[in-house]
Write a protein that holds these residues in place. Sequence first.
Motif, short mmCIF file in Angstrom:
data_model
loop_
_atom_site.label_atom_id
_atom_site.label_comp_id
_atom_site.label_asym_id
_atom_site.label_seq_id
_atom_site.Cartn_x
_atom_site.Cartn_y
_atom_site.Cartn_z
N UNK A 50 37.03 55.75 28.23
CA UNK A 50 37.03 54.39 27.68
C UNK A 50 38.41 53.76 27.71
N UNK A 51 39.44 54.55 27.47
CA UNK A 51 40.80 54.02 27.46
C UNK A 51 41.38 53.88 28.87
N UNK A 52 41.04 54.80 29.76
CA UNK A 52 41.62 54.80 31.10
C UNK A 52 40.87 53.93 32.10
N UNK A 53 39.55 53.86 31.99
CA UNK A 53 38.72 53.18 32.99
C UNK A 53 39.15 51.75 33.29
N UNK A 54 39.55 50.95 32.31
CA UNK A 54 39.92 49.55 32.64
C UNK A 54 41.05 49.44 33.66
N UNK A 55 41.84 50.48 33.82
CA UNK A 55 42.97 50.44 34.76
C UNK A 55 42.60 50.79 36.19
N UNK A 56 41.34 51.20 36.42
CA UNK A 56 40.94 51.69 37.74
C UNK A 56 39.74 50.92 38.29
N UNK A 57 39.64 50.92 39.62
CA UNK A 57 38.50 50.29 40.29
C UNK A 57 37.33 51.24 40.45
N UNK A 58 37.61 52.53 40.56
CA UNK A 58 36.57 53.52 40.80
C UNK A 58 36.82 54.76 39.94
#
Length: 114
Positions: A50-58
């Motif tokens: 939840x914390x990391x996903x917004x920074x990545x496309x995949x």
Amino acid sequence: MTERLAGPSMLGMVGDLSGPSLWRCLQPFSALERRGYPAHWDFKDARGIGLLAPRYDAILLSRLAWPPERRRLAEAWFSMLRRAGKLVVYDCDDDVFTSELSRRSLALGLADGK
């Protein structure tokens, strides 16, 4: 090559540091990162994704399984990530889909809710 390479940013989530995690996720992601691609890995954790996903496309979910009582949470993760426009790749062993192996594992008590 000194300029940063273009491409989608990728996050690999692993459940452990076993051999399969090493060659399916950690080594490829580390090789991509060394060549300038935004590819990182971390351990599976609901809050972590939840914390990391917004920074990545995949996001690659490598060899992860959820016990039956947590499957709705897993489904919610997939839905949340897709709604946010993320590509989600779920990597698993083929034996998960092999009926006879699955029946045998269940009969021997080896499946642990998987």
